[in-house]
Design a protein around this motif. Structure first.
Motif, PDB file in Angstrom:
ATOM      1  N   LEU A   1      25.597 -55.454 -61.374  1.00 62.21           N
ATOM      2  CA  LEU A   1      25.339 -56.863 -61.040  1.00 62.21           C
ATOM      3  C   LEU A   1      24.106 -57.400 -61.768  1.00 62.21           C
ATOM      4  O   LEU A   1      24.025 -58.581 -62.070  1.00 62.21           O
ATOM      5  CB  LEU A   1      25.133 -57.022 -59.530  1.00 62.21           C
ATOM      6  CG  LEU A   1      26.386 -56.962 -58.660  1.00 62.21           C
ATOM      7  CD1 LEU A   1      26.009 -57.019 -57.192  1.00 62.21           C
ATOM      8  CD2 LEU A   1      27.333 -58.091 -58.996  1.00 62.21           C
ATOM      9  N   LEU A   2      23.149 -56.515 -62.038  1.00 63.08           N
ATOM     10  CA  LEU A   2      21.897 -56.969 -62.649  1.00 63.08           C
ATOM     11  C   LEU A   2      21.947 -56.935 -64.178  1.00 63.08           C
ATOM     12  O   LEU A   2      20.969 -57.262 -64.837  1.00 63.08           O
ATOM     13  CB  LEU A   2      20.721 -56.114 -62.158  1.00 63.08           C
ATOM     14  CG  LEU A   2      20.384 -56.234 -60.670  1.00 63.08           C
ATOM     15  CD1 LEU A   2      19.270 -55.286 -60.306  1.00 63.08           C
ATOM     16  CD2 LEU A   2      19.990 -57.661 -60.314  1.00 63.08           C
ATOM     17  N   LYS A   3      23.106 -56.518 -64.709  1.00 64.69           N
ATOM     18  CA  LYS A   3      23.220 -56.373 -66.162  1.00 64.69           C
ATOM     19  C   LYS A   3      22.717 -57.589 -66.950  1.00 64.69           C
ATOM     20  O   LYS A   3      22.067 -57.421 -67.991  1.00 64.69           O
ATOM     21  CB  LYS A   3      24.667 -56.068 -66.540  1.00 64.69           C
ATOM     22  CG  LYS A   3      24.773 -54.875 -67.491  1.00 64.69           C
ATOM     23  CD  LYS A   3      26.203 -54.549 -67.770  1.00 64.69           C
ATOM     24  CE  LYS A   3      26.475 -53.083 -67.540  1.00 64.69           C
ATOM     25  NZ  LYS A   3      27.902 -52.808 -67.385  1.00 64.69           N
ATOM     26  N   PRO A   4      23.021 -58.801 -66.481  1.00 66.44           N
ATOM     27  CA  PRO A   4      22.567 -59.980 -67.252  1.00 66.44           C
ATOM     28  C   PRO A   4      21.060 -59.952 -67.498  1.00 66.44           C
ATOM     29  O   PRO A   4      20.595 -60.499 -68.499  1.00 66.44           O
ATOM     30  CB  PRO A   4      22.940 -61.158 -66.348  1.00 66.44           C
ATOM     31  CG  PRO A   4      24.047 -60.651 -65.506  1.00 66.44           C
ATOM     32  CD  PRO A   4      23.826 -59.193 -65.324  1.00 66.44           C
ATOM     33  N   LEU A   5      20.292 -59.299 -66.629  1.00 62.87           N
ATOM     34  CA  LEU A   5      18.834 -59.282 -66.796  1.00 62.87           C
ATOM     35  C   LEU A   5      18.406 -58.509 -68.036  1.00 62.87           C
ATOM     36  O   LEU A   5      17.272 -58.594 -68.474  1.00 62.87           O
ATOM     37  CB  LEU A   5      18.162 -58.686 -65.564  1.00 62.87           C
ATOM     38  CG  LEU A   5      18.251 -59.530 -64.293  1.00 62.87           C
ATOM     39  CD1 LEU A   5      17.549 -58.842 -63.148  1.00 62.87           C
ATOM     40  CD2 LEU A   5      17.632 -60.908 -64.533  1.00 62.87           C
ATOM     41  N   LYS A   6      19.336 -57.717 -68.578  1.00 61.74           N
ATOM     42  CA  LYS A   6      19.008 -56.979 -69.798  1.00 61.74           C
ATOM     43  C   LYS A   6      18.657 -57.939 -70.925  1.00 61.74           C
ATOM     44  O   LYS A   6      17.894 -57.607 -71.821  1.00 61.74           O
ATOM     45  CB  LYS A   6      20.207 -56.128 -70.233  1.00 61.74           C
ATOM     46  CG  LYS A   6      20.134 -54.718 -69.698  1.00 61.74           C
ATOM     47  CD  LYS A   6      21.167 -53.857 -70.368  1.00 61.74           C
ATOM     48  CE  LYS A   6      21.169 -52.486 -69.739  1.00 61.74           C
ATOM     49  NZ  LYS A   6      22.438 -51.816 -69.968  1.00 61.74           N
TER      50      LYS A   6
END
Lengths: 290, 271
Positions: free
Chosen positions: B144-149
């Motif tokens: 879910l937090l992948k976009p923060l990459k």
């Protein structure tokens, strides 16, 4: 000289949760001062649970634990007194060392008992002596010692309380042969001098066969067999059903018997095995000469 | 015994909640939490209560287990209740004695706050921690937090740290239990004495615990390096998470509930 006895003891962990486990199931057994009892069983058979019952770290769900005929849970507030009378050295006891010197660590137990001054010093030195720790090692930090020395220091910490009953959970596990010899040798010497009740828990058949006069086999929380080593090892089939095995040297003699080279298979220690085989060789060479 | 603590523990099972994609469970839980906090009228709160009960039923966990795990919260619940009873100001005064003023609204509000907290906790436990293995939770978070990459946050490393931390909680609890038993066997007294004595009694437990934690950390790092762990770059997963129609439907239902809470808030007595 003390006798400790379990009467119909059942221990259930996590009652009422999906993880409910019956660790011991109606176990009755008695340990007296006249013999060293070896407690053997496969992983998860309830050995450690049983050990913790003996000094009141575990409370039986059902049944009673009697020390010299008295229920140890009769006065729950005084359970710590029982813990001084029944010394328990856990598996891998070296992980409990915490003081800044070996001497202080060994003194932790007797200090908790209220010993001080000369009596404390005497208890610590005597215990260290049985475990082969001397002089400069006592002033070292326990974290500087080798694995075997750490183990001996931890066991000395229990012996220093001079308990009536000494329970040892896998005292020699994970050590090299020399370390094993030192520990077991010290313990046997201790037993010889103090004549107190001793219970050794192990899953090494060799160790149990060497040091115990009486063996109890645990399987799935129940006493599977009990008797003298001769009685236990005579019934190899029953031993196999508890996922246990005969000592290696006994196995050798079973094979020798199959080949009609020896008559009895009642050999449980390497020492005895060597004796029998060398006399056998002498006998054979004597026959050949004649 | 420490082993009996089940706060935040995973109970394996095969209920609808167990089978739902963990990523969706996190989203569903978020929607549910927004709903719980937003509920301001009697009707919308009744809806939230019903949903909490339904979720508990869906998890197929015995109500006894769920209630038992609320026990550690009783103190916080009572504390919240008491604070609200004394501090809330309304129109209908019930007790007026020196500096103590209790209003009828205060009692209602206190009851409402306690129930709300209970719903919040029960919901989170039932949807996430009881029915999702810790590994799945951190996998889902990572995904879910992948976009923060994109803004160069080390999401994988964060998830790995969380996984490791979660993984070692039971180990540490067990270890603490063992060390405590070992020191008790040597007569350590941890249950009596004043504050100072009790803090001193912790030393024989904390020192071995720290020593073994560092040893474990070293061993784990070595084991990971032996298996060529080098961070998240180009790392694939054995278990790919795949969303099914049911997951979307479940999430949609929870979203609708959440939105309707805002809508229903306009009707009925406001709390």
């Amino acid at each position: 000289m003390s006798c400790i006895e379990l009467k119909n003891v059942t221990v259930v962990y996590g009652a009422g949760t999906p993880f409910e486990k019956r660790a011991l199931d109606g176990v009755s057994i008695s340990f007296g001062e006249d013999r060293v009892v070896g407690l053997i069983g496969h992983t998860g058979s309830g050995k450690s649970t049983l050990a913790m019952l003996l000094n009141g770290l575990n409370k039986p769900t059902e049944g009673t634990v009697l020390l010299d005929g008295e229920d140890i849970w009769a006065r729950p507030k005084e359970i710590s007194k029982i813990r001084f009378r029944v010394g328990l050295a856990f598996q891998y006891p070296e992980y409990q060392l915490f003081e800044d010197s070996v001497y202080k660590d060994i003194a932790f137990g007797p200090k908790n008992m209220g010993l001080s001054g000369a009596a404390l010093d005497e208890a610590v030195i005597a215990a260290a002596d049985f475990c082969g720790l001397s002089g400069d090692i006592l002033s070292k930090s326990p974290f500087e010692l080798s694995g075997g020395q750490k183990r001996r220091a931890a066991i000395a910490g229990v012996i220093a309380m001079n308990p009536d009953v000494l329970v040892l959970d896998e005292p020699a596990a994970g050590l090299d042969p020399a370390g094993r010899e030192e520990i077991i040798g010290g313990l046997l010497q201790y037993r010889k001098e103090r004549r107190n009740t001793m219970i050794i828990i192990s899953h090494s058949m060799e160790d149990i066969a060497r040091y115990s006069d009486y063996i109890a086999v645990l399987d799935h929380g129940k006493i599977h067999m009990q008797g003298t080593p001769a009685e236990i090892f005579a019934d190899a089939e029953k031993l196999f059903t508890a996922s246990l095995d005969l000592p290696q040297v006994t196995k050798l003699f079973v094979e020798l018997k199959k080949r009609a080279l020896v008559e009895g298979t009642d050999v449980y220690t390497v020492k005895e095995g060597v004796r029998r085989i060398s006399s056998l060789i002498k006998q054979k060479t004597g026959e050949a000469d004649a | 015994m420490l082993k009996d603590i089940t706060l935040g523990q995973f109970f394996p099972g095969n209920s609808l909640l167990h089978r739902t994609d963990p990523r969706f469970k996190i989203l569903i839980l978020l929607a549910f939490l927004v709903g719980v906090i937003a509920a301001k009228s009697v009707y919308s709160f009744a809806l939230i209560l019903t949903v909490t009960v339904l979720l508990t039923a869906l998890s197929r966990l015995s109500p006894k287990t769920v209630l038992k795990n609320l026990k550690p919260l009783i103190f916080i619940l009572i504390f919240t209740g008491i604070l609200n009873v004394f501090l809330y100001k309304g129109d209908n005064i019930l007790v007026d004695w020196h500096f103590i003023h209790i209003y009828r609204e205060g009692l209602i509000y206190a009851a409402f706050m306690m129930l709300r907290l209970a719903c919040l906790v029960t919901g989170s436990f039932v949807v996430l921690t009881y029915t999702t293995s810790p590994l799945d939770i951190s996998d889902a978070l990572e995904s879910l937090l992948k976009p923060l990459k994109l803004i160069r946050l080390p999401v994988h490393e964060f998830a790995m740290m969380m996984t490791i931390a979660l993984r070692f909680i039971p180990t540490l609890v067990e270890e603490t239990d063992k060390i405590m038993s070992a020191q008790k066997a040597r007569g350590a007294d941890m249950e009596s004495g004043g504050l100072r004595k009790r803090i001193a009694a912790l030393v024989p437990i904390l020192v071995p615990l720290f020593v073994s934690s560092f040893r474990r950390a070293d061993e784990l790092a070595e084991a990971m390096e032996c298996r060529c762990y080098h961070g998240g770059e180009g790392r694939t997963k054995m278990k790919q998470m795949k969303s099914r129609f049911a997951d979307w439907a479940f999430f949609a239902v929870m979203l609708i509930i959440c939105v309707s809470v805002f809508f229903i808030n306009r009707f009925g007595v406001r709390i």
